[in-house]
Design an enzyme around this catalytic site. Structure first.
Site, PDB file in Angstrom:
ATOM      1  N   LYS B  54      -4.012   6.943  -1.980  1.00 57.76           N
ATOM      2  CA  LYS B  54      -5.384   6.965  -2.497  1.00 57.76           C
ATOM      3  C   LYS B  54      -6.305   7.723  -1.541  1.00 57.76           C
ATOM      4  O   LYS B  54      -7.157   8.508  -1.965  1.00 57.76           O
ATOM      5  CB  LYS B  54      -5.889   5.534  -2.710  1.00 57.76           C
ATOM      6  CG  LYS B  54      -5.196   4.812  -3.876  1.00 57.76           C
ATOM      7  CD  LYS B  54      -5.515   3.318  -3.911  1.00 57.76           C
ATOM      8  CE  LYS B  54      -4.700   2.629  -5.027  1.00 57.76           C
ATOM      9  NZ  LYS B  54      -4.847   1.159  -5.009  1.00 57.76           N
ATOM     10  N   GLN B  98      -7.409  -3.510  -1.452  1.00 62.69           N
ATOM     11  CA  GLN B  98      -6.033  -3.387  -1.931  1.00 62.69           C
ATOM     12  C   GLN B  98      -5.434  -4.772  -2.155  1.00 62.69           C
ATOM     13  O   GLN B  98      -5.439  -5.620  -1.268  1.00 62.69           O
ATOM     14  CB  GLN B  98      -5.186  -2.605  -0.903  1.00 62.69           C
ATOM     15  CG  GLN B  98      -3.749  -2.362  -1.339  1.00 62.69           C
ATOM     16  CD  GLN B  98      -3.653  -1.410  -2.541  1.00 62.69           C
ATOM     17  OE1 GLN B  98      -4.421  -0.457  -2.658  1.00 62.69           O
ATOM     18  NE2 GLN B  98      -2.726  -1.691  -3.460  1.00 62.69           N
ATOM     19  N   ASP B 121     -12.749  -0.272  -8.600  1.00 66.52           N
ATOM     20  CA  ASP B 121     -11.544  -0.786  -9.271  1.00 66.52           C
ATOM     21  C   ASP B 121     -11.904  -1.518 -10.571  1.00 66.52           C
ATOM     22  O   ASP B 121     -11.021  -1.860 -11.361  1.00 66.52           O
ATOM     23  CB  ASP B 121     -10.794  -1.762  -8.346  1.00 66.52           C
ATOM     24  CG  ASP B 121      -9.503  -1.164  -7.804  1.00 66.52           C
ATOM     25  OD1 ASP B 121      -9.095  -0.083  -8.294  1.00 66.52           O
ATOM     26  OD2 ASP B 121      -8.906  -1.764  -6.908  1.00 66.52           O
TER      27      ASP B 121
END
Lengths: 297, 297
Positions: B54, B98, B121
């Site tokens: 990412k 994460q 997200d």
């Protein structure tokens, strides 16, 4: 087959009696009754009837009544001020903003001014997010009432294929979330669905919240299915739902009438949510140091 | 029929190029690049690879890289402090925690510490509520990537019957919401679904996010259907998805491979969300007096 008629009025009566018991226990313990604030803007006759019925039912259940009636031409800030006052009032356990509000006001934005722990309609963005995430929270009343009706008739949800017709923010979408949480396989159909009849005939349980009179006929229903009619319409023959009652009752295994089906359950769920909100706030106050980021409920 | 293979790597490349163009335009206008903060707790090897990919992709798109790596034994307050710092840092447009976090930490609660306007997200409670209500907000990356893949292949969504297999908070449930927003008829199936094969064979479009290798075989698929495979598993024959690729490719009309299908799209959607978050914040700063209760995004 002739469908067993699910008597929403009776189920709602039993639910309200349980809620009244909880409200009395709450008052005995905390010295003050749970309180419900209803906020009505303008003078739409249907909305006035709905609010009056909710207030009467709340009072009967031992819930204190806090009502605010605002002029139809109220400014957004007026309404925001009223909601802020009720949010800060510790006697108020739940706040209900009667929808729709007049056109010059932004209903969804105003709903979001209700503190999440007083959101007894379960319609704020945060409440809907908590529902989507499967986290504790106050759930929308009509879908909660539908679940209670199905449970009352012992219609099994886990593994059943449920088709929800309608994708509104108030009913269809939260209905699907609650059913998923009960392990049903869920299909959401709506006005853009192709071949609705083929889709609804797959349903073991059919929940209809489409807002179209007699949309669902006998040929939409699998023999033996449970059919829950959320619609309500004023017709020349009196109140009627989204389901063609007479013909569907010859095919379905279970069916809710209109009136006397889902309608009474919505108010029952509202009262239950109000007492739940009071209980949760009281518990949170008693254990403030165990608060997490999800302390809101 | 032999399925047309949807090349996720190529679609993702094109998406990332568009995002890079938007990032460059943002920097030209505001003098500072959009920034992505990745937060990694512990040293799970798979998570380390994901975060590294990412960060590299962000850098390639002209997005500034802010990375924080915390010890596996970090206390909740340590992590809360890091997220608060990043939330206050105006150079940071988006924050990604994460997942999964180590077991002693409450992942969903920590995600909710991310300010909604930096929730790239799309997993906070408020973001999921905005999605459920159809209000503007940042959407979860993998479902967004799936929509982009379907659009790239000109697979029509309006009126199509889409079956989503899997009801996770990260993929299945937000996927259903996005598809409803595009006027699809949506069924959510899952591990408790009875006769999965009969349900999935109804699908014009089948999105599989079940986390079970080769769950979907040829007999689960209607001839000509579009099949999107969100699964990824390490097998003795290399990476594989939830779909038995070889046999399903003989039946489906469209099919995504694993790897090279949905995976690259997830990162592409993250980068696009990061630039969107930067753009929205900049626009909000330029017009603070037009703020409504929905000003968060």
């Amino acid at each position: 087959m002739t469908a067993a008629i699910i008597d929403g009025a009776a189920v709602a009566r039993a639910s309200r009696a349980r809620t009244a018991g909880r409200a009395a226990a709450f008052r005995a313990r905390h010295g003050v009754a749970p309180g419900l604030a209803t906020v009505l803007v303008g003078d739409d006759p249907a909305s006035e009837v709905y609010v009056r019925n909710k207030r009467r039912a709340a009072t009967e259940a031992g819930i204190a009544d806090f009502h605010r009636h605002l002029d139809a031409r109220s400014a957004p800030d007026d309404l925001a001020g009223v909601i802020a006052d009720l949010g800060a009032d510790h006697r108020v356990s739940g706040i209900l903003l009667q929808l729709p509000v007049p056109q010059h006001l932004d209903g969804p934005a105003l709903v979001d001014l209700i503190p999440p722990d007083k959101d007894v309609d379960g319609l704020t963005t945060l409440s809907q997010g908590l529902l989507a995430r499967g986290l504790p929270g106050l759930r929308p009343c009509t879908p909660s009432g539908v679940i209670e009706l199905l449970d009352s008739a012992d219609v099994g949800l886990a593994g059943a294929h449920v088709v929800v017709v309608g994708r509104s923010e108030l009913v269809g979408k939260p209905m699907a979330q609650l059913l998923l949480g009960r392990d049903a396989t869920v299909t959401i159909a709506h006005s853009r669905t192709r071949n609705l009849e083929a889709v609804t005939r797959e349903a073991d349980i059919l929940v209809v919240a489409a807002g179209r009179p007699a949309l669902i006929t006998a040929r939409h229903v699998k023999p033996g299915a449970a059919v829950i009619d959320v619609g309500i319409h004023r017709t020349s023959h009196g109140l009627a739902g989204d389901v063609a009652f007479d013909e569907v009752s010859a095919v379905a295994g279970y069916l809710t009438p209109v009136p006397g089906g889902v309608g009474p359950m919505t108010i029952a769920a509202l009262l239950s949510n109000t007492v739940s909100a009071a209980e949760i706030r009281a518990a949170a106050t008693e254990s403030t140091d165990r608060r997490s980021p999800h302390h809101v409920l």
